[in-house]
Design a protein around this motif. Structure first.
Motif, PDB file in Angstrom:
ATOM      1  N   CYS A 121     -12.253   5.108  -5.345  1.00  0.00           N
ATOM      2  CA  CYS A 121     -11.850   5.785  -4.116  1.00  0.00           C
ATOM      3  C   CYS A 121     -13.046   5.823  -3.175  1.00  0.00           C
ATOM      4  CB  CYS A 121     -11.343   7.201  -4.399  1.00  0.00           C
ATOM      5  SG  CYS A 121     -12.571   8.299  -5.147  1.00  0.00           S
ATOM      6  N   ILE A 135     -11.842  -1.023   6.676  1.00  0.00           N
ATOM      7  CA  ILE A 135     -10.950  -1.800   5.812  1.00  0.00           C
ATOM      8  C   ILE A 135     -11.548  -3.175   5.512  1.00  0.00           C
ATOM      9  CG2 ILE A 135      -8.759  -3.066   5.852  1.00  0.00           C
ATOM     10  CD1 ILE A 135      -7.512  -0.585   7.175  1.00  0.00           C
ATOM     11  N   ALA A 162      -1.596   0.360   6.695  1.00  0.00           N
ATOM     12  CA  ALA A 162      -1.306  -0.032   5.315  1.00  0.00           C
ATOM     13  C   ALA A 162      -1.136  -1.543   5.220  1.00  0.00           C
ATOM     14  CB  ALA A 162      -0.040   0.670   4.832  1.00  0.00           C
ATOM     15  N   ILE A 200      -9.276   5.766   1.122  1.00  0.00           N
ATOM     16  CA  ILE A 200      -8.359   4.976   0.298  1.00  0.00           C
ATOM     17  C   ILE A 200      -8.653   5.196  -1.182  1.00  0.00           C
ATOM     18  CG2 ILE A 200      -8.115   3.170   2.041  1.00  0.00           C
ATOM     19  CD1 ILE A 200      -9.924   1.394   0.227  1.00  0.00           C
ATOM     20  N   VAL A 205       0.829  -1.205   0.000  1.00  0.00           N
ATOM     21  CA  VAL A 205       0.000   0.000   0.000  1.00  0.00           C
ATOM     22  C   VAL A 205       0.867   1.261   0.000  1.00  0.00           C
ATOM     23  CG1 VAL A 205      -1.720   1.312   1.328  1.00  0.00           C
ATOM     24  CG2 VAL A 205      -1.909  -1.182   1.107  1.00  0.00           C
ATOM     25  N   LEU A 213      -4.568  -3.128   5.539  1.00  0.00           N
ATOM     26  CA  LEU A 213      -5.356  -2.944   4.322  1.00  0.00           C
ATOM     27  C   LEU A 213      -4.992  -3.997   3.280  1.00  0.00           C
ATOM     28  CD1 LEU A 213      -7.371  -1.245   2.664  1.00  0.00           C
ATOM     29  CD2 LEU A 213      -5.448   0.218   1.995  1.00  0.00           C
ATOM     30  N   ILE A 245      -3.487   4.867   0.955  1.00  0.00           N
ATOM     31  CA  ILE A 245      -4.253   5.515   2.020  1.00  0.00           C
ATOM     32  C   ILE A 245      -4.003   7.009   1.880  1.00  0.00           C
ATOM     33  CG2 ILE A 245      -4.563   5.802   4.505  1.00  0.00           C
ATOM     34  CD1 ILE A 245      -3.649   2.952   4.903  1.00  0.00           C
ATOM     35  N   THR A 246      -5.061   7.783   1.683  1.00  0.00           N
ATOM     36  CA  THR A 246      -4.898   9.221   1.459  1.00  0.00           C
ATOM     37  C   THR A 246      -5.311  10.068   2.663  1.00  0.00           C
ATOM     38  OG1 THR A 246      -7.093   9.301   0.409  1.00  0.00           O
ATOM     39  CG2 THR A 246      -5.185   8.985  -1.028  1.00  0.00           C
ATOM     40  N   MET A 290      -3.118   0.111  -4.031  1.00  0.00           N
ATOM     41  CA  MET A 290      -3.942   0.953  -3.171  1.00  0.00           C
ATOM     42  C   MET A 290      -3.104   1.992  -2.452  1.00  0.00           C
ATOM     43  SD  MET A 290      -6.685  -1.750  -1.527  1.00  0.00           S
ATOM     44  CE  MET A 290      -5.419  -2.945  -1.045  1.00  0.00           C
TER      45      MET A 290
END
Length: 266
Positions: free
Chosen positions: A211, A236, A120, A194, A90, A123, A156-157, A154
Motif C-alpha cells: 500500500c 500512478i 481506476a 492505493i 481496479v 491505474l 484506490i482507497t 488493486m
C-alpha cells in the motif's frame, strides 16, 4: 520604459524565488528524515488487504509505505515458474470520502468532479503499460488469468483532488509574501492512496501485498496545480514503474523512492 522595468523586476523576483525553492529542496533531498517528513503520510490500510497485521516498511527494497511478501519456499518456487501477469479491474469499494475541506467545497459547488472510475482505469492501464514498454519485463501481460500467471488486484482507497482555486490563491500569495506562502499547500494538495495484492492465479495463494499514498509534489509553479487529478496521474505512473522494476530485480536491489518535489512547470 515602465513596462520594461516592471518586466525586469518581475523576472528577478521569479528567479529569486526559484533559487530559494531550489535551495530548500536541495537541503531536503540530502536528508532521509526530511524526505520522510515531506512525503505523504501512510493511510489506514483497508480490509482489501488480508495481510494487514503482517505488513512492514520495506524501503530498502521497494518504496511503498507498507508491504508483505510470502517467503514460503514452495510458494516462491511457483512464483519463479510464472511468466504472465493478469491485472484485474481496479476496486473502488474501499474508496474513502473526500477528506480535504477545500476540495470538498469545490466539489459541492460543482467546480470539480470526483473521477474515481477514470482514475481506476488509468491505474490499471499504467501498470499494464509499464510491463509492455519495459525493455526486459519479468512478466507478459495477459487479458485473463491462466495457469502460468500471477494476478495483480488493486484498490484506490483515497482520492482527494487538487484544489485548483486554492492553488490560484497560493500562487498569487507567492508574489506578495514569498515562498513561505507555500505553507498554504497543506490545504490545497490532493492525494491518492492505493493498495495492491499479488496472488497465484490458479490457487489464489497470496504472494505479495502493498500500500502507498502520494500527495501533490512541492513546486514553485506547475501546470498540474491547476488540474484536479494531474498530480495523481504522475503518482500512478511512478507506482507502475516502481512495481515493474521490483518484479524484475534481485532481492538486494533497492527501487528508488519518487521525489517529493518537481521543478518542471508541466
Amino acid at each position: 520604459m515602465l513596462v520594461q522595468v516592471q518586466s525586469s523586476a518581475m523576472g528577478k523576483f521569479l528567479l529569486l524565488h526559484l533559487l530559494t525553492l531550489c535551495c530548500l529542496l536541495t537541503a531536503g533531498c540530502q536528508s532521509p528524515t526530511a524526505q520522510r517528513f515531506l512525503k505523504a503520510k501512510p493511510t489506514k490500510v483497508s480490509p482489501f488487504l488480508d495481510k494487514r497485521p503482517l505488513m512492514r516498511t520495506t524501503r530498502d527494497r521497494v518504496p511503498f509505505n507498507f508491504a508483505w511478501r510470502n517467503t514460503s519456499p514452495s510458494v516462491q518456487a511457483q512464483v519463479m515458474e510464472r511468466t504472465e501477469l493478469y491485472i484485474a479491474p481496479v476496486e473502488l469499494r474501499y474508496l474513502q470520502p473526500i477528506s480535504k475541506a477545500l476540495a470538498r467545497w469545490e466539489m459541492q459547488n460543482g467546480w470539480t468532479q470526483r473521477k474515481e472510475r477514470e482514475m481506476a482505469y488509468q491505474l490499471r492501464l499504467a501498470f499494464a503499460q509499464a510491463f509492455m514498454k519495459s525493455a526486459r519485463p519479468r512478466y507478459r501481460i495477459v487479458m485473463r488469468p491462466t495457469a502460468r500467471s500471477l494476478t495483480l488486484e488493486m484498490a484506490i482507497t483515497e482520492l482527494n483532488p487538487t484544489s485548483v482555486r486554492g492553488n490560484g490563491v497560493k500562487l498569487a500569495a507567492k508574489f506578495l509574501v514569498g515562498p513561505i506562502s507555500g505553507l498554504l499547500g497543506v490545504f490545497t494538495k490532493g492525494n491518492i492512496a492505493i493498495e495492491g495484492k499479488v496472488s497465484l492465479s490458479d490457487t489464489h495463494t497470496a504472494v505479495f501485498q502493498f500500500c502507498d499514498n502520494e500527495k501533490d509534489k512541492m513546486t514553485f509553479y506547475n501546470a498540474r496545480d491547476f488540474q484536479p487529478y494531474a498530480h495523481a496521474q504522475v503518482a500512478i505512473a511512478e507506482w507502475a514503474a516502481q512495481f515493474e522494476e521490483f518484479t524484475r530485480t534481485m532481492p538486494d536491489h533497492r527501487v528508488k523512492e519518487s521525489k517529493f518535489f518537481t521543478l518542471m512547470p508541466w
